[in-house]
Write a protein that holds these residues in place. Structure first.
Motif, PDB file in Angstrom:
ATOM      1  N   PHE A 262      68.892  12.861  42.102  1.00  0.00           N
ATOM      2  CA  PHE A 262      69.873  13.102  41.044  1.00  0.00           C
ATOM      3  C   PHE A 262      69.290  12.575  39.736  1.00  0.00           C
ATOM      4  O   PHE A 262      68.905  11.415  39.632  1.00  0.00           O
ATOM      5  N   CYS A 263      69.225  13.446  38.714  1.00  0.00           N
ATOM      6  CA  CYS A 263      68.579  13.112  37.438  1.00  0.00           C
ATOM      7  C   CYS A 263      69.642  12.781  36.386  1.00  0.00           C
ATOM      8  O   CYS A 263      70.769  13.275  36.458  1.00  0.00           O
ATOM      9  N   GLY A 264      69.255  11.967  35.416  1.00  0.00           N
ATOM     10  CA  GLY A 264      70.143  11.674  34.293  1.00  0.00           C
ATOM     11  C   GLY A 264      70.644  12.935  33.607  1.00  0.00           C
ATOM     12  O   GLY A 264      71.788  12.992  33.150  1.00  0.00           O
ATOM     13  N   SER A 265      69.792  13.958  33.545  1.00  0.00           N
ATOM     14  CA  SER A 265      70.218  15.201  32.892  1.00  0.00           C
ATOM     15  C   SER A 265      71.267  15.935  33.730  1.00  0.00           C
ATOM     16  O   SER A 265      72.105  16.648  33.187  1.00  0.00           O
ATOM     17  N   ASP A 266      71.246  15.754  35.060  1.00  0.00           N
ATOM     18  CA  ASP A 266      72.308  16.332  35.900  1.00  0.00           C
ATOM     19  C   ASP A 266      73.656  15.721  35.497  1.00  0.00           C
ATOM     20  O   ASP A 266      74.660  16.424  35.370  1.00  0.00           O
TER      21      ASP A 266
ATOM     22  N   GLY B 258      70.514  20.220  40.098  1.00  0.00           N
ATOM     23  CA  GLY B 258      69.469  19.646  40.957  1.00  0.00           C
ATOM     24  C   GLY B 258      68.127  20.307  40.746  1.00  0.00           C
ATOM     25  O   GLY B 258      67.983  21.523  40.927  1.00  0.00           O
ATOM     26  N   HIS B 259      67.144  19.505  40.297  1.00  0.00           N
ATOM     27  CA  HIS B 259      65.795  20.053  40.080  1.00  0.00           C
ATOM     28  C   HIS B 259      64.686  19.108  40.559  1.00  0.00           C
ATOM     29  O   HIS B 259      63.533  19.486  40.592  1.00  0.00           O
ATOM     30  N   GLU B 260      65.050  17.868  40.905  1.00  0.00           N
ATOM     31  CA  GLU B 260      64.027  16.927  41.392  1.00  0.00           C
ATOM     32  C   GLU B 260      63.961  17.075  42.904  1.00  0.00           C
ATOM     33  O   GLU B 260      64.532  16.291  43.648  1.00  0.00           O
ATOM     34  N   VAL B 261      63.259  18.097  43.354  1.00  0.00           N
ATOM     35  CA  VAL B 261      63.451  18.543  44.735  1.00  0.00           C
ATOM     36  C   VAL B 261      62.131  18.749  45.476  1.00  0.00           C
ATOM     37  O   VAL B 261      61.143  19.172  44.890  1.00  0.00           O
TER      38      VAL B 261
ATOM     39  N   ALA C 270      58.483  12.989  42.429  1.00  0.00           N
ATOM     40  CA  ALA C 270      57.286  13.187  41.600  1.00  0.00           C
ATOM     41  C   ALA C 270      57.623  13.776  40.228  1.00  0.00           C
ATOM     42  O   ALA C 270      57.002  13.416  39.217  1.00  0.00           O
ATOM     43  N   GLU C 271      58.607  14.671  40.177  1.00  0.00           N
ATOM     44  CA  GLU C 271      58.933  15.314  38.895  1.00  0.00           C
ATOM     45  C   GLU C 271      59.472  14.296  37.893  1.00  0.00           C
ATOM     46  O   GLU C 271      59.182  14.374  36.691  1.00  0.00           O
ATOM     47  N   ALA C 272      60.227  13.322  38.382  1.00  0.00           N
ATOM     48  CA  ALA C 272      60.737  12.273  37.494  1.00  0.00           C
ATOM     49  C   ALA C 272      59.586  11.411  36.964  1.00  0.00           C
ATOM     50  O   ALA C 272      59.549  11.052  35.782  1.00  0.00           O
TER      51      ALA C 272
HETATM   52 ZN    ZN Z   1      65.097  15.409  35.766  1.00  0.00          ZN
END
Ligand code: ZN
Ligand code: ZN
Length: 344
Positions: free
Chosen positions: A40-44, A60-63, A146-148
């Motif tokens: 879960f990202c801050g931008s979510d 959801g994109h950090e997947v 990894a994306e974060a």
């Molecule tokens: Zn993010």
């Protein structure tokens, strides 16, 4: 092939709701990815809190996941490939082709950021150009993080310094990931300024040389002491508090660099004379590149980087609505990650 799947969908005033929804239709130029883990990202949180999402949207994109079906026109991607995604990419516009996909202007095709449905679901569709293969030896939870880390690496690259002293303002996932990468890269002195005790403790655990509570202590005095009066050479604003941009400039060294990493939509006051008298540079960073994602995965595969230390809440998809209210909205959680399909 399943026809329906579980997903956390946005339902206006009800917020996040777990529902059984259709598996997204696969177009000829897309791949279907089966989700393993999703962070879960801050931008979510920003998107959900703004309420400006279409009814039924999935964030959801950090997947991390596995390719489970491939559209007829897609070449070079096999079913079973373990992947993460760079969530925005068209591949066609000049920005995408020049390695700055975060500026993509071509309808800004994205996953979980307002366009294609995101990854808090059993499946999502992606364009093959968004896929980044997960190397052997990286498990699905680490891969999803990894994306974060790539966003933190991008901030460090935007700041443009390779070593020296650094201050990170704000000990959320972004600030903490930045500290881990700064220490890994060999920055000699890294301080964290963070008012929440638990986050300062975590900051120390992951390698910050000093942590400071900016409410109880004086940041200027801290900067003076630990840098022998010089000030910090690089400062990363990761708190999202608009007044802290100037605070960062105040404790910067002569010729220092302040990079605004958190996205602040409000206007902020700065004292331009700081730019003159210390020749402080002010910049910002946004998102990350394919290369930075690959780099973080390689560091994970080599055992140099383990993002899992930032996970405060490892949950199931069904727990997300409750954890969102109780742990994310309140700022108690550091990194929340949901396991949806089989891990690897
Ligand atoms: Zn993010
Ligand atoms: Zn593009």
């Amino acid at each position: 092939m399943k026809k329906s799947m579980m997903a956390a969908v946005f339902r206006g005033s009800k917020g996040l709701v777990i529902e059984d929804v259709p598996v997204p239709a696969l177009e000829k130029d897309q791949v279907l990815v089966k989700v393993a883990d999703v962070g879960f990202c801050g931008s979510d949180h920003s998107m959900l809190a703004s309420g400006n999402l279409p009814d039924g949207y999935i964030v959801g994109h950090e997947v991390s996941g596995t390719v489970s079906a491939v559209g007829g026109d897609v070449q070079g991607v096999a079913e079973g490939l373990r992947v993460i995604i760079r969530p925005t990419f068209c591949g066609g516009c000049q920005d995408c082709q020049s390695g700055r996909p975060y500026f993509c202007q071509n309808n800004r095709r994205s996953i979980g950021i307002g366009d294609l449905p995101g990854a808090f679901a059993e499946y999502f569709v992606a364009y093959p150009q968004m896929l980044i293969p997960v190397p052997d030896g990286v498990d699905s939870q680490n891969a999803a993080l990894a994306e974060a880390f790539a966003a933190s690496l991008h901030a460090i690259n935007c700041a443009g310094r390779e070593s020296g002293s650094a201050l990170v303002i704000g000990g959320g996932p972004m600030g903490l990931a930045t500290i881990m990468l700064l220490k890994m890269k060999g920055f000699s002195l890294v301080s964290l300024s963070e008012p929440v005790a638990a986050k300062r403790i975590l900051g120390q655990k992951i390698g910050a040389d000093h942590v400071i509570d900016p409410i109880a202590e004086d940041l200027g005095q801290h900067a003076f002491l630990v840098t022998e009066g010089k000030g910090f050479e690089t400062i990363f604003e990761c708190s999202g508090v608009k007044t802290l941009i100037q605070q960062g400039m105040d404790v910067a060294s002569r010729g220092g660099m302040v990079c605004v990493v958190s996205v602040i939509y409000d206007s902020a006051e700065i004292s331009p004379a700081t730019l003159n008298f210390k020749e402080v540079a002010l910049t910002g960073s946004y998102s990350n590149t394919h290369l930075e994602n690959r780099q973080c995965l390689e560091w994970m595969a080599a055992g140099k980087l383990d993002g899992r230390v930032l996970v405060s809440d490892a949950i199931t998809l069904e727990q997300l609505p409750q954890i969102y209210k109780e742990r994310i909205c309140t700022g108690a959680a550091v990194k929340v990650i949901a396991r949806i399909g089989e891990a690897y």
